[in-house]
Design a protein around this motif. Sequence first.
Motif, PDB file in Angstrom:
ATOM      1  N   ASN A  14      -7.536   2.424  -5.500  1.00 46.34           N
ATOM      2  CA  ASN A  14      -6.134   2.573  -5.114  1.00 46.34           C
ATOM      3  C   ASN A  14      -6.032   2.620  -3.592  1.00 46.34           C
ATOM      4  O   ASN A  14      -6.503   3.574  -2.970  1.00 46.34           O
ATOM      5  N   LYS A  67      -6.116   5.700   1.740  1.00 47.18           N
ATOM      6  CA  LYS A  67      -5.551   6.157   3.016  1.00 47.18           C
ATOM      7  C   LYS A  67      -5.451   7.675   3.051  1.00 47.18           C
ATOM      8  O   LYS A  67      -5.686   8.306   4.085  1.00 47.18           O
ATOM      9  N   VAL A  78       0.835  -1.206   0.000  1.00 51.95           N
ATOM     10  CA  VAL A  78       0.000   0.000   0.000  1.00 51.95           C
ATOM     11  C   VAL A  78       0.865   1.249   0.000  1.00 51.95           C
ATOM     12  O   VAL A  78       0.597   2.223  -0.718  1.00 51.95           O
ATOM     13  N   ALA A  79       1.945   1.214   0.814  1.00 47.59           N
ATOM     14  CA  ALA A  79       2.818   2.392   0.903  1.00 47.59           C
ATOM     15  C   ALA A  79       3.517   2.679  -0.419  1.00 47.59           C
ATOM     16  O   ALA A  79       3.789   3.838  -0.753  1.00 47.59           O
ATOM     17  N   ASN A  80       3.824   1.618  -1.193  1.00 45.45           N
ATOM     18  CA  ASN A  80       4.549   1.797  -2.449  1.00 45.45           C
ATOM     19  C   ASN A  80       3.635   1.995  -3.650  1.00 45.45           C
ATOM     20  O   ASN A  80       4.125   2.207  -4.763  1.00 45.45           O
ATOM     21  N   THR A  81       2.324   1.900  -3.442  1.00 46.94           N
ATOM     22  CA  THR A  81       1.397   2.105  -4.550  1.00 46.94           C
ATOM     23  C   THR A  81       1.396   3.573  -4.962  1.00 46.94           C
ATOM     24  O   THR A  81       1.276   4.463  -4.127  1.00 46.94           O
ATOM     25  N   LYS A  82       1.547   3.805  -6.250  1.00 42.50           N
ATOM     26  CA  LYS A  82       1.659   5.175  -6.751  1.00 42.50           C
ATOM     27  C   LYS A  82       0.278   5.768  -6.985  1.00 42.50           C
ATOM     28  O   LYS A  82      -0.632   5.101  -7.469  1.00 42.50           O
ATOM     29  N   ALA A  97      -3.547   3.177  -1.571  1.00 43.87           N
ATOM     30  CA  ALA A  97      -2.762   4.312  -1.062  1.00 43.87           C
ATOM     31  C   ALA A  97      -3.590   5.595  -1.076  1.00 43.87           C
ATOM     32  O   ALA A  97      -3.545   6.395  -0.137  1.00 43.87           O
TER      33      ALA A  97
END
Length: 409
Positions: free
Chosen positions: A100, A105, A60-64, A102
């Motif tokens: 998405n 969030k 999730v943190a690396n999803t652009k 990310a």
Amino acid sequence: MPLFQYKGRNQRGEAVRGHLDAASPDAVATQLLNNGVIPIDIVIAQARADIFGALQARWVANTKITLTDLSLFSRQMYTLLKAGVPIMQALRGLRESTQNPAFAKVIASLGESLDTGLELNNALRRHPKVFSSLYVNLVQVGETTGSLQDVFLQLALYLEREKDTHDQIKSATRYPTFVVTAIFIAIFILNLFVIPTFAKVYAGFKIELPLATRILIASSNFTVTYWPVLLFTLIVVIFSVRYYVNTPEGRYRWHKSKLGIPVVGRIIYQATLGRFSRALAVMMKSGVPLVQGMTVVSRAVDNDYISDRIVQMRDGVERGETIARTAAATGMFPPLVIQMIAVGEETGSVDELMLNVADYYEREVDYDIRNLSTAIQPILIVFLSIMVFILALGVFLPMWDLVKVARQS
């Protein structure tokens, strides 16, 4: 944000429980109440130490978050606000519907910030990597003037066109990049595998090899002997260039040199000016003062060289000069565009004329991209012809000499 475990009862009196990511227990309680759940107990959940949870959080943190996500968010916000849906309810709906994780969030964080009493523009400022200064400033103007839904529509249209421009630039650079990369890979393979085979054959000849052949064999021998050094040097050069380009001076020089690339540079240049013109028109149309709009747009064009020229225009406007005169002084715009800007200043419709300028550049970009292959093919053909000619001389001249020796004997 920490993970909270909650227990509560819904509107029908049924017991419910679950987990929520939030900044504090109060934020969890607010979310539950907004969803029609009366909280009974809220505690911090145990850390999720399982491998799946850690991998999921990292994914999730690396999803652009892409321009498509932002343009869709802006258009949906416009639709919901126009329909009279409260902004908090709109954000909750968008958080649940977005694909998405990310961005979901980020939307949840916006809702929590609004819960604490922040205005939407200040909530957006907490995510500078997602929402540009142009986006935040336009939302601030919309909140101040009471036209937030219209601002979201302007942002949606701008971001959709911005995505089209990015896609066009990628399309313009993909073909030549692929061809040039394939050529260099072919040269490396020839030097490493093909030419050594011919060199072994020629080694048994009792004739002096031509200069072209000796150069090819020397190049091949160097590649075969030192290919690990060459590969390491290539990697070092790539990382060094990337590091330099990420510095302010390196980024400025790269952005300037990028505009001078044959054929492709012109497309990038016109696409960037079109982005500047459309962004400035959107800012002015939304009621942002011209000088402030130029300051914000200078950070949104994604080219430090052109950004520097926009700052020069802004400084000229601050001194009392006209936009047309400052635009002419930068040397960025052709006479036709400067005339259009001057007409807009005389008629008091600079925003409309800047939209026309953006349309002009975007039509030019569309035309150049459609004719890109026609413009690049002659350059690539000449380059390939020179390579084939040198290779043919090096490979076939010794054979020609052998034929002559055989005939004389």
